[in-house]
Design an enzyme around this catalytic site. Structure first.
Site, PDB file in Angstrom:
ATOM      1  N   GLY A 454      18.959 -13.804 -43.874  1.00 19.54           N
ATOM      2  CA  GLY A 454      19.292 -15.204 -43.639  1.00 19.54           C
ATOM      3  C   GLY A 454      18.922 -16.118 -44.786  1.00 19.54           C
ATOM      4  O   GLY A 454      18.121 -15.782 -45.669  1.00 19.54           O
ATOM      5  N   LEU A 456      17.134 -18.901 -44.800  1.00 20.60           N
ATOM      6  CA  LEU A 456      15.748 -19.344 -44.828  1.00 20.60           C
ATOM      7  C   LEU A 456      14.807 -18.211 -45.228  1.00 20.60           C
ATOM      8  O   LEU A 456      13.871 -18.412 -46.009  1.00 20.60           O
ATOM      9  CB  LEU A 456      15.366 -19.921 -43.459  1.00 20.60           C
ATOM     10  CG  LEU A 456      14.124 -20.813 -43.399  1.00 20.60           C
ATOM     11  CD1 LEU A 456      14.199 -21.933 -44.428  1.00 20.60           C
ATOM     12  CD2 LEU A 456      13.956 -21.378 -41.991  1.00 20.60           C
ATOM     13  N   ASP A 480      11.932  -5.767 -35.442  1.00 17.48           N
ATOM     14  CA  ASP A 480      12.859  -6.371 -34.491  1.00 17.48           C
ATOM     15  C   ASP A 480      12.049  -7.291 -33.589  1.00 17.48           C
ATOM     16  O   ASP A 480      11.248  -6.828 -32.771  1.00 17.48           O
ATOM     17  CB  ASP A 480      13.561  -5.288 -33.678  1.00 17.48           C
ATOM     18  CG  ASP A 480      14.581  -5.852 -32.701  1.00 17.48           C
ATOM     19  OD1 ASP A 480      14.620  -7.095 -32.523  1.00 17.48           O
ATOM     20  OD2 ASP A 480      15.332  -5.057 -32.113  1.00 17.48           O
ATOM     21  N   ILE A 481      12.227  -8.588 -33.751  1.00 21.05           N
ATOM     22  CA  ILE A 481      11.365  -9.524 -33.031  1.00 21.05           C
ATOM     23  C   ILE A 481      11.574  -9.481 -31.523  1.00 21.05           C
ATOM     24  O   ILE A 481      10.747 -10.010 -30.774  1.00 21.05           O
ATOM     25  CB  ILE A 481      11.536 -10.965 -33.545  1.00 21.05           C
ATOM     26  CG1 ILE A 481      12.957 -11.473 -33.291  1.00 21.05           C
ATOM     27  CG2 ILE A 481      11.181 -11.069 -35.018  1.00 21.05           C
ATOM     28  CD1 ILE A 481      13.124 -12.959 -33.555  1.00 21.05           C
ATOM     29  N   TYR A 571      22.722 -22.772 -27.788  1.00 18.42           N
ATOM     30  CA  TYR A 571      21.822 -22.611 -28.921  1.00 18.42           C
ATOM     31  C   TYR A 571      20.591 -23.505 -28.748  1.00 18.42           C
ATOM     32  O   TYR A 571      19.451 -23.059 -28.926  1.00 18.42           O
ATOM     33  CB  TYR A 571      22.566 -22.962 -30.209  1.00 18.42           C
ATOM     34  CG  TYR A 571      21.721 -22.909 -31.457  1.00 18.42           C
ATOM     35  CD1 TYR A 571      21.515 -21.714 -32.131  1.00 18.42           C
ATOM     36  CD2 TYR A 571      21.140 -24.063 -31.968  1.00 18.42           C
ATOM     37  CE1 TYR A 571      20.739 -21.669 -33.280  1.00 18.42           C
ATOM     38  CE2 TYR A 571      20.363 -24.030 -33.114  1.00 18.42           C
ATOM     39  CZ  TYR A 571      20.162 -22.835 -33.769  1.00 18.42           C
ATOM     40  OH  TYR A 571      19.398 -22.799 -34.905  1.00 18.42           O
ATOM     41  N   LYS A 575      16.572 -22.429 -28.283  1.00 18.19           N
ATOM     42  CA  LYS A 575      15.542 -22.918 -29.188  1.00 18.19           C
ATOM     43  C   LYS A 575      14.442 -23.660 -28.424  1.00 18.19           C
ATOM     44  O   LYS A 575      13.247 -23.549 -28.756  1.00 18.19           O
ATOM     45  CB  LYS A 575      16.168 -23.841 -30.236  1.00 18.19           C
ATOM     46  CG  LYS A 575      16.914 -23.108 -31.339  1.00 18.19           C
ATOM     47  CD  LYS A 575      15.953 -22.280 -32.183  1.00 18.19           C
ATOM     48  CE  LYS A 575      16.623 -21.653 -33.388  1.00 18.19           C
ATOM     49  NZ  LYS A 575      15.662 -20.848 -34.197  1.00 18.19           N
TER      50      LYS A 575
END
Length: 754
Positions: A454, A456, A480-481, A571, A575
């Site tokens: 990604g 970031l 893998d979170i 989304y 979050k």
């Protein structure tokens, strides 16, 4: 037996003139308004504070008309705190408006002010009437940076002599009131090196740097190496008067900065034109030696040793500050402390190390010649409702208490001690960097960064390379979170000191579909919760990123951290769930809400799209009725790393500041601002209604972010300028990737000029 090495502290107090304008660091840092800053300084365990009771501020007219209200309150507080001051009267200043560094009456007038101060506060036992006289003379009368803006040797010598005479006269006046008063005389002791043809100039400058101390010691007689140089510009009797009536410092305060160490090179073609200068005999480039020489600079250790051998007097480091990233600031302060300890072990009487610029400094990157508002934090960061302690404050307190600092980043050498060729290498594959990805050794705990593919995550990797932060940039197969077993294995394998989670599902419109919504929830909500649980159990710090899309936009003004979220889309809901879980399960977590990324290393962002489209001759449609706070990725990453090192936790909004009263900008106006800054037609950005853009997910009309905690990111206008600069630099680096690395190239994190 010598007492333990002491910690001294001090705010950056310069009050000087640049042409017709006074530059007041006490005002810009707010130290002149906050009485409780003295309590903050005392909390560190310091034994003295360098306290500015400056002539220009207190008695700009007749000393009999001085305004003592400010100093009365503060010196009374210092007395109650048991924190004795070293009172300074001129700090790179030139006195009230009706005098200057070339005024023959300067010694008499400063002595009159010094007498008035001493009579008001007869208990004060330590003084620095004039800070760094030689440095001030150079910057004011040899280089022309500061008032009176002269550029000749005669003015330099005269201004130096007047400041030394003023110091001696002030101490005589003070000692008439308090015979036991100590002179703590400060000076910058940066050393110069050179190529062989210019060694004569380096030898001269290395002798010249001692002049203020030699003059006070009464050492400048006809046998002094610079006697001929000095007497070419001043009457020998003035020098001999100081020999007959010296004013030797009781403590010599040495200041050293990375950029005080200079390198002179006759090979002008190697350096940009702004570094070119000369001495009337030869032309040469004058650059920081740390950017040009292969050998590390001597810094505090070498300067202390030189002063000890030359004078044998009590010593102190009276300024230890680096305008740089937080880990480098920590390394610099610790290196000063260790240098002092080493010299004490060798027999030198080193009394203290001063943690300097306690509340930061402004515009020292340009030597105060440009009012750009460039702020460097110190032990506290003032970009908050109240000064926020940084990791430097914690380190200073540990040193004062005799504790051994243990932060893993202190095991990595500072950038000034790294091979220049490695530091200056083009930013390519960060995993192979000499300073990144655990290169400091397997015994140094790394920073784990998730989200290797990604924008970031890759940005964190790039900036960790530049900043010398060992890290591991992990792909999903590495960690893998959303898999508790994978998280546990990664934490056990790498034993990080912190984790930065940049992994996640970022396609806002796709998240509205059933299958994608499940993936969005897995990667953004479930994964963040599992990672927080594991980090919380292991005592590992965690940074997790959230979004402005947790809000519904109905507020009509920028959102702050305490505003209630109300997401409009899948989304945003994921979050928001992640925020709550991370803060619940990891006490050392920092949750960063941010928005509207743009950066120089990723083509898939709004800014790059706007510029590329306009350059192809097309127009860009952008919403005129949706308001945001864009965020420049390098600014975001740097600030996040600083905050992580500082130990900040909780919920925080980070976005580039918009100083227009509204605190927000529409997508259309943002695009036009970028186009105009790039020299393109801003009207090529067509302002349209958001409903015409064909987006699937509902979005808030106004999702601008503000902060009630702190705001460390610079204004959006600077972010746009930095983006254009960094893109040009990246393009230039790509075009010369196979060429030799320039000797003068250095990351923008390299610190302030001095």
């Amino acid at each position: 037996m010598m007492p333990p090495l002491a910690l001294w502290v001090g705010p950056e107090p310069t009050v000087n003139r640049v042409r017709g304008t006074y530059i007041d660091q006490l005002a810009s840092s707010g130290f002149d308004r906050r009485l409780d800053d003295l309590d903050r300084l005392a909390s560190l365990g310091a034994t003295r504070v360098r306290f500015p009771l400056l002539w220009e501020r207190t008695a700009p007219g007749d000393p009999r008309d001085a305004d003592w209200r400010w100093s009365d309150a503060r010196l009374a507080r210092l007395l109650s705190l048991g924190l004795p001051p070293i009172v300074g009267l001129m700090h790179h200043g030139s006195g009230p408006p009706d005098t200057s560094l070339l005024d023959p009456a300067l010694p008499v007038r400063l002595a009159a002010y010094a007498r008035a101060v001493a009579e008001r506060y007869p208990w004060v036992d330590a003084w620095t009437p004039v800070n760094e006289p030689l440095t001030t003379a150079r910057f004011s009368c040899l280089y022309g940076h500061w008032y009176p803006h002269h550029r000749d040797n005669a003015s330099f010598v005269r201004s130096l002599l007047l400041q030394v005479q003023a110091t001696a006269a002030a101490m005589r006046a003070i000692r008439a009131v308090n015979p036991r008063a100590l002179l703590v005389q400060t000076e910058d002791m940066g050393r110069t090196c050179a190529t062989a043809p210019l060694q004569y100039q380096a030898d001269f400058e290395n002798e010249r740097r001692w002049l203020s101390l030699d003059l006070l010691q009464g050492r400048v007689d006809c046998a002094h190496p610079l006697w001929g140089y000095l007497t070419h510009h001043v009457d020998p009797d003035e020098l001999l008067a100081l020999v007959e009536r010296p004013c030797p410092p009781d403590i010599i305060g040495l200041n050293a900065y990375v950029t005080s160490e200079r390198f002179l090179d006759h090979r002008l073609a190697r350096y940009p034109p702004h570094t070119h200068g000369g001495n009337g005999r030869d032309r040469y480039a004058d650059v920081e030696s740390v950017r040009a020489c292969e050998t590390p600079i001597g810094s505090f250790e070498a300067r202390l040793r030189e002063a000890h051998l030359r004078y044998g007097a009590p010593l102190a480091i009276t300024e230890a500050h680096l305008g740089c990233t937080r880990e480098e600031q920590l390394r610099w302060l610790l290196s000063a402390w260790r240098a002092a300890q080493l010299l004490r072990a060798e027999g030198a009487d080193v009394r203290a190390v001063t943690a300097w610029a306690a509340f930061g400094a402004t515009d020292w990157d340009s030597l105060l010649t440009e009012g750009r508002g460039h702020y460097e934090p110190g032990l506290w960061d003032i970009r908050a409702p109240q000064p926020r302690p940084t990791a430097l404050a914690r380190l200073a307190r540990q040193l004062a208490q005799g504790e051994s600092p243990a932060h893993p980043l202190l095991a990595v050498p500072g950038w000034w001690r790294v091979d220049r060729h490695q530091v200056n290498r083009p930013q390519g594959a960060p995993q192979s960097s000499a300073r990144g990805d655990g290169a400091a050794g397997d015994d140094v705990a790394p920073l784990l960064v998730t989200g290797a593919t990604g924008t970031l995550g890759r940005a964190f990797a790039r900036i960790c390379v530049v900043r010398g932060i060992p890290y591991r940039l992990l792909r999903r197969q590495d960690l893998d979170i959303a898999d508790a077993g994978s998280i546990a294995a990664a934490l056990a394998r790498w034993r990080p000191w912190a984790v930065v989670n940049t992994a996640g599902f970022v396609r806002v419109d796709e998240a509205e579909a059933d299958g994608a919504a499940q993936r969005c929830w897995r990667d953004n909500a479930l994964g963040a919760e599992l990672l927080a649980r594991a980090c919380g159990a292991a005592g590992v710090a965690l940074v997790n990123f959230s979004s402005d899309l947790v809000f519904d936009g109905r507020k009509g003004a920028p959102y702050v951290e305490s505003d209630a979220p109300q997401p409009l889309n899948a989304y945003g809901r994921a979050k928001r769930a992640a925020e709550m879980a991370v803060l619940q399960h990891c006490p050392r977590a920092l949750v960063v809400r941010t928005a509207a990324f743009f950066g120089p290393w990723d083509a898939h962002n709004f800014v790059t799209h706007v510029l590329d489209t306009i350059r192809r001759g097309s127009t860009v449609a952008a919403a005129a009725d949706r308001w945001i706070t864009p965020t420049y990725v390098p600014h975001l990453v740097d600030a996040t790393l600083d905050l992580l090192i500082d130990g900040e936790v909780g919920l925080l909004h980070l976005a580039n500041r918009i100083d227009d009263g509204r605190g927000a900008i529409s997508w259309a106006d943002f695009g036009r601002a970028v186009a105009q800054a790039a020299g393109l037609d801003p009207m090529a950005v067509r302002a349209v209604a958001a409903v015409t853009l064909g987006e699937c997910a509902r979005r808030p009309i106004n999702s601008a972010l503000a902060s009630e905690r702190l705001w460390p990111l610079p204004p959006l206008a600077r972010a746009i300028d930095d983006y254009l600069r960094d893109v040009r630099a990246a393009e230039a680096a790509a075009s010369r990737r196979d060429d030799a690395v320039s000797l003068v190239a250095m990351p923008s994190h390299a610190g302030a000029a001095r």
